[in-house]
Design a protein around this motif. Sequence first.
Motif, PDB file in Angstrom:
ATOM      1  N   LEU A  60     -21.842  12.232  14.521  1.00  8.59           N
ATOM      2  CA  LEU A  60     -22.319  10.826  14.214  1.00  8.59           C
ATOM      3  C   LEU A  60     -21.249  10.127  13.384  1.00  8.59           C
ATOM      4  CD1 LEU A  60     -24.277   8.692  14.425  1.00  8.59           C
ATOM      5  CD2 LEU A  60     -25.541   9.901  12.347  1.00  8.59           C
ATOM      6  N   ARG A  61     -20.684  11.027  12.243  1.00  7.13           N
ATOM      7  CA  ARG A  61     -19.768  10.596  11.625  1.00  7.13           C
ATOM      8  C   ARG A  61     -18.361   9.855  12.199  1.00  7.13           C
ATOM      9  NH1 ARG A  61     -19.752  14.096   6.093  1.00  7.13           N
ATOM     10  NH2 ARG A  61     -20.849  12.848   4.935  1.00  7.13           N
ATOM     11  N   PHE A  62     -18.019  10.806  13.295  1.00  4.20           N
ATOM     12  CA  PHE A  62     -16.683  10.355  14.313  1.00  4.20           C
ATOM     13  C   PHE A  62     -17.034   9.219  15.093  1.00  4.20           C
ATOM     14  CE2 PHE A  62     -15.371  14.898  13.684  1.00  4.20           C
ATOM     15  CZ  PHE A  62     -14.395  14.553  12.639  1.00  4.20           C
ATOM     16  N   VAL A  63     -18.377   8.974  15.520  1.00  2.00           N
ATOM     17  CA  VAL A  63     -18.688   7.893  16.081  1.00  2.00           C
ATOM     18  C   VAL A  63     -18.605   6.573  15.296  1.00  2.00           C
ATOM     19  CG1 VAL A  63     -20.613   6.624  17.544  1.00  2.00           C
ATOM     20  CG2 VAL A  63     -20.078   9.273  17.830  1.00  2.00           C
ATOM     21  N   LEU A  64     -19.248   6.971  14.019  1.00  2.00           N
ATOM     22  CA  LEU A  64     -19.148   5.578  13.212  1.00  2.00           C
ATOM     23  C   LEU A  64     -17.882   5.260  12.616  1.00  2.00           C
ATOM     24  CD1 LEU A  64     -22.606   6.313  11.274  1.00  2.00           C
ATOM     25  CD2 LEU A  64     -22.107   4.436  12.968  1.00  2.00           C
ATOM     26  N   LEU A  65     -16.770   6.085  12.576  1.00  2.00           N
ATOM     27  CA  LEU A  65     -15.620   5.869  11.951  1.00  2.00           C
ATOM     28  C   LEU A  65     -14.888   4.664  12.110  1.00  2.00           C
ATOM     29  CD1 LEU A  65     -13.376   9.132  11.948  1.00  2.00           C
ATOM     30  CD2 LEU A  65     -14.397   7.806   9.892  1.00  2.00           C
ATOM     31  N   ARG A  66     -15.164   3.934  13.509  1.00  2.68           N
ATOM     32  CA  ARG A  66     -14.663   2.655  13.807  1.00  2.68           C
ATOM     33  C   ARG A  66     -15.373   1.560  13.154  1.00  2.68           C
ATOM     34  NH1 ARG A  66     -16.696   1.487  19.896  1.00  2.68           N
ATOM     35  NH2 ARG A  66     -18.715   2.056  19.480  1.00  2.68           N
ATOM     36  N   HIS A  67     -16.653   1.851  12.779  1.00  4.14           N
ATOM     37  CA  HIS A  67     -17.348   0.654  12.023  1.00  4.14           C
ATOM     38  C   HIS A  67     -17.369   0.896  10.464  1.00  4.14           C
ATOM     39  CE1 HIS A  67     -19.296  -0.504  15.749  1.00  4.14           C
ATOM     40  NE2 HIS A  67     -19.489   1.047  15.801  1.00  4.14           N
ATOM     41  N   ALA A  68     -17.282   2.221   9.932  1.00  5.27           N
ATOM     42  CA  ALA A  68     -17.358   2.198   8.721  1.00  5.27           C
ATOM     43  C   ALA A  68     -17.675   3.581   8.200  1.00  5.27           C
ATOM     44  CB  ALA A  68     -18.229   1.387   7.747  1.00  5.27           C
ATOM     45  N   ASP A 113      -5.930  10.427   6.411  1.00  6.33           N
ATOM     46  CA  ASP A 113      -6.837  10.565   7.595  1.00  6.33           C
ATOM     47  C   ASP A 113      -6.699  12.198   8.200  1.00  6.33           C
ATOM     48  OD1 ASP A 113      -7.023   7.807   7.856  1.00  6.33           O
ATOM     49  OD2 ASP A 113      -5.182   7.441   9.286  1.00  6.33           O
ATOM     50  N   PHE A 114      -6.064  12.803   7.835  1.00  2.00           N
ATOM     51  CA  PHE A 114      -5.946  14.183   8.294  1.00  2.00           C
ATOM     52  C   PHE A 114      -7.038  14.676   7.268  1.00  2.00           C
ATOM     53  CE2 PHE A 114      -5.152  18.641   6.835  1.00  2.00           C
ATOM     54  CZ  PHE A 114      -5.226  19.272   8.025  1.00  2.00           C
ATOM     55  N   GLY A 115      -7.150  14.379   5.976  1.00  2.00           N
ATOM     56  CA  GLY A 115      -8.202  14.916   5.090  1.00  2.00           C
ATOM     57  C   GLY A 115      -9.588  14.621   5.308  1.00  2.00           C
ATOM     58  N   LYS A 116      -9.786  13.337   5.848  1.00  2.60           N
ATOM     59  CA  LYS A 116     -11.040  12.874   6.079  1.00  2.60           C
ATOM     60  C   LYS A 116     -11.582  13.689   7.389  1.00  2.60           C
ATOM     61  CE  LYS A 116     -10.102   8.010   5.115  1.00  2.60           C
ATOM     62  NZ  LYS A 116      -9.851   6.564   5.384  1.00  2.60           N
ATOM     63  N   ILE A 117     -10.770  14.250   8.383  1.00  2.00           N
ATOM     64  CA  ILE A 117     -11.115  14.767   9.375  1.00  2.00           C
ATOM     65  C   ILE A 117     -11.058  16.314   9.084  1.00  2.00           C
ATOM     66  CG2 ILE A 117     -10.545  15.624  11.716  1.00  2.00           C
ATOM     67  CD1 ILE A 117      -9.140  12.854  12.140  1.00  2.00           C
ATOM     68  N   ALA A 118     -10.114  16.761   8.468  1.00  2.00           N
ATOM     69  CA  ALA A 118     -10.116  18.310   8.179  1.00  2.00           C
ATOM     70  C   ALA A 118     -11.218  18.832   7.199  1.00  2.00           C
ATOM     71  CB  ALA A 118      -8.824  18.756   7.759  1.00  2.00           C
ATOM     72  N   ASP A 119     -11.474  17.917   6.269  1.00  2.00           N
ATOM     73  CA  ASP A 119     -12.425  18.438   5.062  1.00  2.00           C
ATOM     74  C   ASP A 119     -13.784  18.718   5.618  1.00  2.00           C
ATOM     75  OD1 ASP A 119     -12.838  19.052   2.357  1.00  2.00           O
ATOM     76  OD2 ASP A 119     -14.115  17.202   2.326  1.00  2.00           O
ATOM     77  N   PRO A 120     -14.284  17.682   6.312  1.00  2.00           N
ATOM     78  CA  PRO A 120     -15.741  18.231   7.028  1.00  2.00           C
ATOM     79  C   PRO A 120     -15.597  19.371   7.827  1.00  2.00           C
ATOM     80  CG  PRO A 120     -15.388  15.916   7.465  1.00  2.00           C
ATOM     81  CD  PRO A 120     -14.024  16.546   6.648  1.00  2.00           C
ATOM     82  N   ARG A 142       0.867  -1.134  -0.167  1.00  2.00           N
ATOM     83  CA  ARG A 142       0.119   0.051  -0.150  1.00  2.00           C
ATOM     84  C   ARG A 142       0.795   1.147  -0.162  1.00  2.00           C
ATOM     85  NH1 ARG A 142      -3.931  -0.892   4.814  1.00  2.00           N
ATOM     86  NH2 ARG A 142      -2.850  -2.921   4.955  1.00  2.00           N
ATOM     87  N   ARG A 143       0.400   2.252  -0.523  1.00  2.00           N
ATOM     88  CA  ARG A 143       1.081   3.424  -0.627  1.00  2.00           C
ATOM     89  C   ARG A 143       0.689   4.230   0.308  1.00  2.00           C
ATOM     90  NH1 ARG A 143       0.226   8.479  -4.699  1.00  2.00           N
ATOM     91  NH2 ARG A 143      -1.794   8.023  -4.059  1.00  2.00           N
ATOM     92  N   VAL A 144       1.890   4.910   0.968  1.00  2.00           N
ATOM     93  CA  VAL A 144       1.631   5.768   2.204  1.00  2.00           C
ATOM     94  C   VAL A 144       1.591   7.343   1.389  1.00  2.00           C
ATOM     95  CG1 VAL A 144       2.773   6.829   4.165  1.00  2.00           C
ATOM     96  CG2 VAL A 144       3.172   4.549   3.567  1.00  2.00           C
ATOM     97  N   VAL A 145       0.502   7.932   1.819  1.00  2.00           N
ATOM     98  CA  VAL A 145       0.270   9.301   1.231  1.00  2.00           C
ATOM     99  C   VAL A 145       0.809  10.179   2.134  1.00  2.00           C
ATOM    100  CG1 VAL A 145      -1.333  10.836   0.310  1.00  2.00           C
ATOM    101  CG2 VAL A 145      -1.611   8.272  -0.241  1.00  2.00           C
ATOM    102  N   SER A 146       1.666  11.052   1.739  1.00  2.00           N
ATOM    103  CA  SER A 146       1.919  12.292   2.757  1.00  2.00           C
ATOM    104  C   SER A 146       0.619  13.052   3.032  1.00  2.00           C
ATOM    105  CB  SER A 146       2.902  13.177   2.159  1.00  2.00           C
ATOM    106  OG  SER A 146       2.983  14.200   2.861  1.00  2.00           O
ATOM    107  N   PRO A 147       0.642  13.545   4.502  1.00  2.00           N
ATOM    108  CA  PRO A 147      -0.687  14.510   4.504  1.00  2.00           C
ATOM    109  C   PRO A 147      -0.287  15.970   4.070  1.00  2.00           C
ATOM    110  CG  PRO A 147       0.859  14.190   6.663  1.00  2.00           C
ATOM    111  CD  PRO A 147       1.209  13.184   5.463  1.00  2.00           C
ATOM    112  N   TRP A 148       1.000  16.226   3.466  1.00  2.00           N
ATOM    113  CA  TRP A 148       1.211  17.303   2.727  1.00  2.00           C
ATOM    114  C   TRP A 148       0.953  17.167   1.311  1.00  2.00           C
ATOM    115  CZ3 TRP A 148       1.393  21.657   5.167  1.00  2.00           C
ATOM    116  CH2 TRP A 148       1.890  21.774   6.597  1.00  2.00           C
ATOM    117  N   ASN A 149      -0.221  17.123   0.856  1.00  2.00           N
ATOM    118  CA  ASN A 149      -0.412  17.078  -0.769  1.00  2.00           C
ATOM    119  C   ASN A 149      -1.461  18.107  -0.919  1.00  2.00           C
ATOM    120  OD1 ASN A 149      -3.337  15.864  -0.150  1.00  2.00           O
ATOM    121  ND2 ASN A 149      -2.360  14.317   0.567  1.00  2.00           N
ATOM    122  N   ILE A 150      -1.857  18.506  -2.281  1.00  2.00           N
ATOM    123  CA  ILE A 150      -2.343  19.226  -2.803  1.00  2.00           C
ATOM    124  C   ILE A 150      -3.951  19.493  -2.165  1.00  2.00           C
ATOM    125  CG2 ILE A 150      -2.885  18.308  -4.810  1.00  2.00           C
ATOM    126  CD1 ILE A 150      -2.323  22.186  -4.469  1.00  2.00           C
ATOM    127  N   ALA A 151      -4.356  18.333  -1.984  1.00  2.00           N
ATOM    128  CA  ALA A 151      -5.745  18.230  -1.574  1.00  2.00           C
ATOM    129  C   ALA A 151      -6.018  18.652  -0.291  1.00  2.00           C
ATOM    130  CB  ALA A 151      -6.314  16.914  -1.699  1.00  2.00           C
TER     131      ALA A 151
END
Length: 190
Positions: free
Chosen positions: A115-123, A70-77, A6-15
């Motif tokens: 609710l999204r953060f609570v559900l993160l451990r499931h899906a 993971d940073f993007g999943k949290i920071a974007d919303p 699996r490719r490791v993606v740097s949190p320092w990316n354009i997105a």
Amino acid sequence: MKRDERRVVSPWNIANVLTVLRLVLVPFFVVCLFLPGTGWRVAALAVFAVASITDHLDGELARRYGLITDFGKIADPIADKALIGAALVCLSILDELPWWVTAVIIGRELGITVLRFVLLRHAVIPASFGGKVKTVLQITAIVLYLLPFVPGPVRWVVMGAATVVTVGTGVDYVIRAIRLRQVAKQVRGE
């Protein structure tokens, strides 16, 4: 034995940089909105428009080029809610938008984010088409409020639609979350 490749993606990316830019633009938007005069109002509109474009662009780039982190999943919303929330609160402070509209929209957004953060451990529940329509309606309604000289009824119709869709998609998200939780319990044999 095959290695995990699996490719490791740097949190320092354009997105992620675009997401952070959206967060940084929020205070500038607020300042421009509170300064008097049509020129500042147009400046607030321009900052809001740039920030809104980064919302679409960061997600598109992350999916297209595999820049999901993971940073993007949290920071974007968080960035999304900060921009929309700041706009609604400011418009209510300026007495241009009723506080109940702001409360309903922000309440739904905060509730679903928790609710999204609570559900993160499931899906992760993917964004629905309705969620995308909600975002477009919210942005469009805010733009109409920011534009000088737009007739009140036009603003109200679009903001009303945004509010109805916001509540409807919130209910849909809760139903999908309950179903996901039930499936997760079944899988674990609870």
